[in-house]
Design an enzyme around this catalytic site. Structure first.
Site, PDB file in Angstrom:
ATOM      1  N   THR A 156       7.294 -29.590 -27.205  1.00 55.22           N
ATOM      2  CA  THR A 156       7.613 -30.881 -27.845  1.00 55.22           C
ATOM      3  C   THR A 156       6.659 -31.047 -29.040  1.00 55.22           C
ATOM      4  O   THR A 156       6.925 -30.480 -30.096  1.00 55.22           O
ATOM      5  CB  THR A 156       7.505 -32.066 -26.857  1.00 55.22           C
ATOM      6  N   LYS A 182       4.181 -25.757 -21.554  1.00 65.24           N
ATOM      7  CA  LYS A 182       4.138 -26.695 -22.673  1.00 65.24           C
ATOM      8  C   LYS A 182       3.300 -27.908 -22.232  1.00 65.24           C
ATOM      9  O   LYS A 182       3.263 -28.236 -21.040  1.00 65.24           O
ATOM     10  CB  LYS A 182       5.529 -27.146 -23.089  1.00 65.24           C
ATOM     11  N   THR A 193       2.220 -34.331 -18.887  1.00 58.45           N
ATOM     12  CA  THR A 193       3.539 -34.068 -19.447  1.00 58.45           C
ATOM     13  C   THR A 193       3.489 -32.642 -19.753  1.00 58.45           C
ATOM     14  O   THR A 193       3.111 -32.217 -20.830  1.00 58.45           O
ATOM     15  CB  THR A 193       3.847 -34.736 -20.753  1.00 58.45           C
ATOM     16  N   GLU A 279      -2.406 -33.363 -28.064  1.00 57.65           N
ATOM     17  CA  GLU A 279      -1.929 -33.971 -29.310  1.00 57.65           C
ATOM     18  C   GLU A 279      -3.079 -34.309 -30.250  1.00 57.65           C
ATOM     19  O   GLU A 279      -3.962 -35.091 -29.914  1.00 57.65           O
ATOM     20  CB  GLU A 279      -1.093 -35.212 -29.001  1.00 57.65           C
ATOM     21  N   ASN A 401       1.531 -40.121 -32.096  1.00 58.88           N
ATOM     22  CA  ASN A 401       2.070 -41.011 -31.078  1.00 58.88           C
ATOM     23  C   ASN A 401       2.542 -42.354 -31.614  1.00 58.88           C
ATOM     24  O   ASN A 401       3.260 -43.075 -30.934  1.00 58.88           O
ATOM     25  CB  ASN A 401       1.056 -41.189 -29.952  1.00 58.88           C
ATOM     26  N   THR A 406      10.374 -41.604 -34.387  1.00 59.35           N
ATOM     27  CA  THR A 406      10.971 -41.980 -35.671  1.00 59.35           C
ATOM     28  C   THR A 406      10.813 -40.883 -36.716  1.00 59.35           C
ATOM     29  O   THR A 406      10.235 -39.855 -36.456  1.00 59.35           O
ATOM     30  CB  THR A 406      10.337 -43.288 -36.173  1.00 59.35           C
TER      31      THR A 406
END
Lengths: 406, 406
Positions: A156, A182, A193, A279, A401, A406
């Protein structure tokens, strides 16, 4: 007790999830994402004994239900299908039916019983799976036979693929254990996640596989945190297809420990790759606590440090603000004698049994500019220890995040 | 049960901590910080009944020890001295002696017993207090008589002062309750890197004051989170000097509830100001959970949402990513029936008793662009409820904390 890793196994360079005998994997662009690969599969020539562990989140996504039911029905898997971009989570009865259909169509395409097919999804929660795209994708299973494509398709916000394979001698045979994963956001102990798949051509009975998975996960996937959130879709699966024809492995087998060490290494390396690619992360942070009353206490204290936003931002800023480490330890509710506390950042000791040393800040900063930052905490409560992994908190975490959808 | 605020009290516009009769406050630049005010005091003409609550962090800073000892000795305070820039935390025996000296010199300067002087510090952990600057500062107590200076002097990374005062009728007298606070980073339930001082000219007996403080703090200061860390220096003090000569208040007094409502309002408003001015924050986020089995469950669920980095970044990004709210609720370990869950963001309902509604995303975004974002969660577990406050997670949070000391 944690395992001490010895060199009874060998890392296979540049190896992928398809390294063990009898496994293939691939991935394609199904159209769920704009241009990146977003649909992948793992296939074993023969049914493989299999085990899984799942998120502790109250809201488990539909694919996890399907996969659990499959494993309960057969204890075996022959294929795994995975999509990214859509988590098929909080999608109600329709979502469940969609996951069932993913399983059944895949089973039909490859010619196996649906109970041998696992389904995994990762992505946005609460949106219906675009089944017209998924159907087209399933019809194309086998089109790619590049495991690297699989490893890309499951990502992702990850910036790189995560894969590893090792070889270990068991019962006179060379068996291989491989893994692909992942991670990225919503990474926290008691899963992440995170999707993680491991394959081996060793023969292992199902109960031992489940027991071994729980044990390795507790010291790897359950020891990482990126942002303290657990996803609804976390899952770790292991498939052992036995194609090396070794004598079946189980905990009392003389070479079980050897096999477990290799498996543990694969799990830990995948977990560390996930933490390091958290991230926005620029650094892997490793926190080790020793001298705790229990392994649980050691892990809890280490997670309190690795989970502190203030510690994470200080590491990003390469600021030797060790007071934030102390504050995180003191706030997590696990009691310990303050006078038994020692603290080092890398090789620079700051506190020795409760006494603040006149540490040399530039040395400490030298430890903080490294790619991997080590924090060592020693207590006088007992002899248990634990290591956890995480990452720093950066501008990019916020950027990623604040605008994920979007 | 939570209090429902009625209008039995009146807000005093532009009022400060010195609003109640008999209190003065001031602040100066002692030189601990480059140019900002960094040393302040509160003084009461007469000894005031007093109560305090302190951080739950294992590592309590020296000034907290001193202040606790003072309150144990006398149940009263007449002065509070506060410095910013240095927390006097993890400073060992020397730090304790420094805090004692701050207390004694202040007592000497204003002519009261040292047991009537509280000491509070906030700033960097693990550095020795520059006592030569503190001594010079204590000698200047009284030089400023502007409460606004006090309110500035206690700030660290706060962007604005936090103060409020209300008037309430008790026993035929108009009594005033005022407060001033600092917050910003390390803000979390069970205290915060937060100093909060409240003054009143009401007469309240000490035991009731302590009980009332615990009650109001549980529904205000313990209901906010900025980044999940608790500081070693958090403290809330209340001083009631009785100068309005009302009949002594205690829980069985017919107007105790009225007094408590006013006090609760002061506490909540200060707590919300702290949350809204969290490091780097652009929005106040209010999460309300109702229909929980217990108030503790309600607060726990609400804190899980407000504490999620993923929820906080989504709110910063004004992204209606409600899946992250679901995920945070599901991961916090507090059980509830998924089919009883309803969720709204502002006036836009997203889930109704477990069913995802076809909500209108632009309406939801309209709620997210507001200065205050409301998240409402309703369960079917019972009738208990709780509200918590927090803020979004932004680039500025990272910037502030990656370079706090440098």
């Amino acid at each position: 007790m944690e395992h001490t890793l010895s060199k009874s196994f060998k890392i296979v360079e540049n190896a992928h999830i398809d390294q063990p005998k009898g496994f293939t994997a691939g991935g394609i662009h199904a159209g769920l994402r704009k241009s990146k690969l977003d649909f992948g599969w793992i296939y074993s020539e023969v049914p493989a004994n299999a085990a899984g562990i799942y998120t502790m989140n109250t809201f488990q996504a539909a694919p996890l239900e399907i996969t659990k039911e499959a494993l309960q029905a057969s204890d075996q898997l022959q294929a795994v299908v995975v999509n990214s971009a859509n988590a098929n989570s909080y999608t109600g009865e329709q979502g469940y039916q969609d996951a069932v259909q993913m399983q059944q169509l895949t089973a039909g395409k490859i010619g196996v019983d649906p109970s041998l097919v696992a389904v995994a999804s990762t992505g946005v929660i609460g949106e219906m799976m675009p089944m017209h795209l998924i159907k087209q994708a399933i019809a194309r299973i086998g089109e790619s036979e590049a495991a690297d494509d699989f490893e890309h398709a499951i990502l992702t916000t990850d910036t790189k693929t995560k894969h590893i394979a090792v070889e270990v001698e068991v019962d006179g045979k060379t068996v291989t254990i491989a893994g692909a994963a992942k991670g990225s956001g919503m990474i926290h102990p008691n899963m992440a996640t995170m999707l993680s798949f491991m394959t081996t051509d060793a023969k292992v009975d199902t109960a031992s596989l489940q027991q071994g998975l729980k044990q390795t996960a507790n010291q790897s996937f359950n020891r990482i945190t990126v942002d303290g959130d657990c996803s609804t879709n976390d899952m770790v699966l292991v498939l052992a297809n036995g194609m090396q024809q070794n004598e079946t492995l189980y905990p009392e087998h003389p070479e079980w420990e050897q096999f477990m060490q290799a498996w543990q290494f694969v799990s830990r390396e995948l977990a560390k790759m996930i933490a390091k690619d958290g991230e926005g992360a620029t650094k892997l942070v490793e926190v080790e606590v020793e001298g705790a009353a229990s392994e649980q206490d050691a892990a809890g204290l280490a997670k309190a440090v690795i989970g502190s936003s203030l510690v994470k931002t200080a590491i990003y800023g390469e600021d030797a603000n060790w007071g934030r480490i102390i504050s995180a330890l003191g706030t997590c509710g696990i009691p310990f004698d303050k006078n038994g506390l020692s603290l080092s950042i890398g090789s620079e000791q700051i506190i020795q049994e409760g006494q603040l040393l006149s540490f040399h800040e530039p040395n400490c900063v030298e430890e903080l500019v490294k790619d991997t930052v080590h924090i060592f905490i020693s207590l006088k409560e007992g002899s248990e220890k634990a290591t956890v992994w995480g990452c720093d908190l950066t501008y990019d975490y916020v950027q990623i995040n604040a605008s994920y959808r979007t």
